[in-house]
Design a protein around this motif. Structure first.
Motif, PDB file in Angstrom:
ATOM      1  N   THR A   1      45.475  27.557 -35.547  1.00  0.00           N
ATOM      2  CA  THR A   1      44.070  27.814 -35.249  1.00  0.00           C
ATOM      3  C   THR A   1      43.279  26.529 -35.481  1.00  0.00           C
ATOM      4  OG1 THR A   1      43.634  28.411 -37.537  1.00  0.00           O
ATOM      5  CG2 THR A   1      44.327  30.206 -36.069  1.00  0.00           C
ATOM      6  N   PRO A   2      42.021  26.486 -35.059  1.00  0.00           N
ATOM      7  CA  PRO A   2      41.214  25.301 -35.365  1.00  0.00           C
ATOM      8  C   PRO A   2      41.156  25.016 -36.871  1.00  0.00           C
ATOM      9  CG  PRO A   2      40.148  26.564 -33.654  1.00  0.00           C
ATOM     10  CD  PRO A   2      41.314  27.395 -34.138  1.00  0.00           C
TER      11      PRO A   2
ATOM     12  N   PRO B   1      45.597  20.736 -28.732  1.00  0.00           N
ATOM     13  CA  PRO B   1      46.590  21.466 -27.932  1.00  0.00           C
ATOM     14  C   PRO B   1      46.472  21.077 -26.464  1.00  0.00           C
ATOM     15  CG  PRO B   1      44.829  22.934 -28.628  1.00  0.00           C
ATOM     16  CD  PRO B   1      44.619  21.621 -29.323  1.00  0.00           C
ATOM     17  N   GLU B   2      47.551  20.555 -25.935  1.00  0.00           N
ATOM     18  CA  GLU B   2      47.565  20.116 -24.547  1.00  0.00           C
ATOM     19  C   GLU B   2      47.937  21.321 -23.694  1.00  0.00           C
ATOM     20  OE1 GLU B   2      50.956  17.451 -24.882  1.00  0.00           O
ATOM     21  OE2 GLU B   2      50.549  17.983 -26.931  1.00  0.00           O
ATOM     22  N   ARG B   3      47.038  21.779 -22.913  1.00  0.00           N
ATOM     23  CA  ARG B   3      47.303  22.962 -22.108  1.00  0.00           C
ATOM     24  C   ARG B   3      48.000  22.582 -20.803  1.00  0.00           C
ATOM     25  NH1 ARG B   3      44.186  26.907 -24.817  1.00  0.00           N
ATOM     26  NH2 ARG B   3      44.068  26.054 -26.900  1.00  0.00           N
ATOM     27  N   TYR B   4      48.609  23.568 -20.192  1.00  0.00           N
ATOM     28  CA  TYR B   4      49.364  23.352 -18.957  1.00  0.00           C
ATOM     29  C   TYR B   4      48.470  22.963 -17.796  1.00  0.00           C
ATOM     30  CZ  TYR B   4      52.485  24.234 -15.067  1.00  0.00           C
ATOM     31  OH  TYR B   4      53.222  24.097 -13.936  1.00  0.00           O
TER      32      TYR B   4
ATOM     33  N   PRO C   1      44.115  22.378 -16.398  1.00  0.00           N
ATOM     34  CA  PRO C   1      42.711  22.283 -16.795  1.00  0.00           C
ATOM     35  C   PRO C   1      42.000  23.635 -16.763  1.00  0.00           C
ATOM     36  CG  PRO C   1      43.094  21.104 -14.742  1.00  0.00           C
ATOM     37  CD  PRO C   1      44.417  21.536 -15.250  1.00  0.00           C
ATOM     38  N   LYS C   2      42.438  24.532 -15.896  1.00  0.00           N
ATOM     39  CA  LYS C   2      41.812  25.851 -15.843  1.00  0.00           C
ATOM     40  C   LYS C   2      42.064  26.639 -17.125  1.00  0.00           C
ATOM     41  CE  LYS C   2      42.039  26.285 -10.869  1.00  0.00           C
ATOM     42  NZ  LYS C   2      42.633  26.992  -9.757  1.00  0.00           N
ATOM     43  N   MET C   3      43.119  26.293 -17.853  1.00  0.00           N
ATOM     44  CA  MET C   3      43.475  27.002 -19.083  1.00  0.00           C
ATOM     45  C   MET C   3      43.074  26.229 -20.331  1.00  0.00           C
ATOM     46  SD  MET C   3      47.458  27.776 -18.194  1.00  0.00           S
ATOM     47  CE  MET C   3      47.767  28.097 -19.904  1.00  0.00           C
ATOM     48  N   SER C   4      42.638  24.995 -20.195  1.00  0.00           N
ATOM     49  CA  SER C   4      42.579  24.095 -21.330  1.00  0.00           C
ATOM     50  C   SER C   4      41.752  24.596 -22.498  1.00  0.00           C
ATOM     51  CB  SER C   4      42.140  22.707 -20.909  1.00  0.00           C
ATOM     52  OG  SER C   4      40.844  22.743 -20.413  1.00  0.00           O
ATOM     53  N   ASP C   5      40.660  25.271 -22.263  1.00  0.00           N
ATOM     54  CA  ASP C   5      39.954  25.850 -23.402  1.00  0.00           C
ATOM     55  C   ASP C   5      39.548  27.296 -23.119  1.00  0.00           C
ATOM     56  OD1 ASP C   5      39.207  25.584 -26.074  1.00  0.00           O
ATOM     57  OD2 ASP C   5      37.125  25.230 -25.556  1.00  0.00           O
ATOM     58  N   SER C   6      40.422  27.994 -22.408  1.00  0.00           N
ATOM     59  CA  SER C   6      40.110  29.367 -22.032  1.00  0.00           C
ATOM     60  C   SER C   6      39.968  30.281 -23.237  1.00  0.00           C
ATOM     61  CB  SER C   6      41.177  29.909 -21.078  1.00  0.00           C
ATOM     62  OG  SER C   6      42.450  29.869 -21.691  1.00  0.00           O
TER      63      SER C   6
ATOM     64  N   GLY D   1      38.682  29.182 -26.129  1.00  0.00           N
ATOM     65  CA  GLY D   1      37.597  28.662 -26.954  1.00  0.00           C
ATOM     66  C   GLY D   1      38.046  27.870 -28.168  1.00  0.00           C
ATOM     67  N   TRP D   2      39.306  27.435 -28.201  1.00  0.00           N
ATOM     68  CA  TRP D   2      39.865  26.731 -29.349  1.00  0.00           C
ATOM     69  C   TRP D   2      39.086  25.458 -29.639  1.00  0.00           C
ATOM     70  CZ3 TRP D   2      41.957  22.323 -31.226  1.00  0.00           C
ATOM     71  CH2 TRP D   2      42.830  22.401 -32.309  1.00  0.00           C
ATOM     72  N   VAL D   3      38.925  24.604 -28.638  1.00  0.00           N
ATOM     73  CA  VAL D   3      38.229  23.329 -28.842  1.00  0.00           C
ATOM     74  C   VAL D   3      36.772  23.584 -29.186  1.00  0.00           C
ATOM     75  CG1 VAL D   3      37.508  21.167 -27.753  1.00  0.00           C
ATOM     76  CG2 VAL D   3      39.831  22.030 -27.404  1.00  0.00           C
ATOM     77  N   LYS D   4      36.162  24.521 -28.505  1.00  0.00           N
ATOM     78  CA  LYS D   4      34.764  24.859 -28.783  1.00  0.00           C
ATOM     79  C   LYS D   4      34.602  25.282 -30.246  1.00  0.00           C
ATOM     80  CE  LYS D   4      30.969  27.742 -27.275  1.00  0.00           C
ATOM     81  NZ  LYS D   4      30.542  28.890 -26.508  1.00  0.00           N
ATOM     82  N   GLU D   5      35.507  26.137 -30.742  1.00  0.00           N
ATOM     83  CA  GLU D   5      35.449  26.566 -32.146  1.00  0.00           C
ATOM     84  C   GLU D   5      35.647  25.379 -33.090  1.00  0.00           C
ATOM     85  OE1 GLU D   5      37.857  29.358 -35.346  1.00  0.00           O
ATOM     86  OE2 GLU D   5      38.038  29.840 -33.220  1.00  0.00           O
TER      87      GLU D   5
END
Length: 188
Positions: free
Chosen positions: A107-108, A135-138, A140-145, A147-151
């Motif tokens: 988690t963050p 976390p490197e997502r697969y 860009p559409k999933m990259s912060d779906s 809200g991990w980075v936002k949190e």
């Protein structure tokens, strides 16, 4: 050059604290040495990230029912840094959690704790502190779906994240992918 941090079910390599089976890294070490030779003394960067293997990506001794245990996971990462240093390899970038959504449950808040502890442990032993990759997502559409980075940022821990982005696979490099990546990072 990107290299794996094993300890997953398929490769092993980190069966207990303080112990690394160097044989699982033979090809990795030889590859880095070959790249270094090809670069003829020019600087190149080594990016190590946790190798994912389905839902068994982390050795049992570093996790419980809630995911990785910060102290144990940091111990495993320190073992890795020591081993790579013994092979003449310094780590410039570290992917603490490859894609997230795995049993590591980083988690963050855990990311903050891992980065803080790991940086302190690395400094204590005289290692250079690598750039920390989120976390490197697969895609860009999933990259912060989720809200991990936002949190992470809204909690005041964004300074622990040095690099953020997505995986880049040339075979998937479509115009739609390019547009999504540019939009996400403010270039569209």
């Amino acid at each position: 050059i990107r290299i794996p941090i094993y300890g997953d079910s398929a490769h092993g390599g980190h069966d207990s604290e303080g112990v690394i089976d160097g044989s699982v890294y033979t090809n990795v070490v030889n590859s880095v040495k070959a790249v270094r030779e090809a670069f003829s003394g020019e600087k190149f960067y080594v990016f190590a990230s946790k190798k994912l293997e389905s839902k068994t990506s982390f050795p049992d001794w570093v996790k419980d029912g809630n995911g990785v245990i910060v102290d144990k996971y940091c111990s495993m990462l320190m073992d890795y840094f020591r081993f790579m240093k013994s092979q003449g390899i310094d780590i410039d970038y570290l992917g603490v959690d490859n894609e997230s959504g795995n049993e590591g449950n980083i988690t963050p808040e855990k990311f903050r704790d891992i980065v803080d502890k790991l940086e302190a442990d690395l400094a204590k032993e005289g290692f250079s502190i690598p750039q920390m990759v989120g976390p490197e997502r697969y895609s860009p559409k999933m990259s912060d779906s989720d809200g991990w980075v936002k949190e992470l940022v809204e909690s005041g821990w964004g300074d622990r994240l040095d690099v953020y982005g997505t995986h880049y696979y040339p075979k998937h490099h479509t115009e739609e992918f390019r547009s999504a990546l540019q939009s996400e990072h403010g270039y569209a």
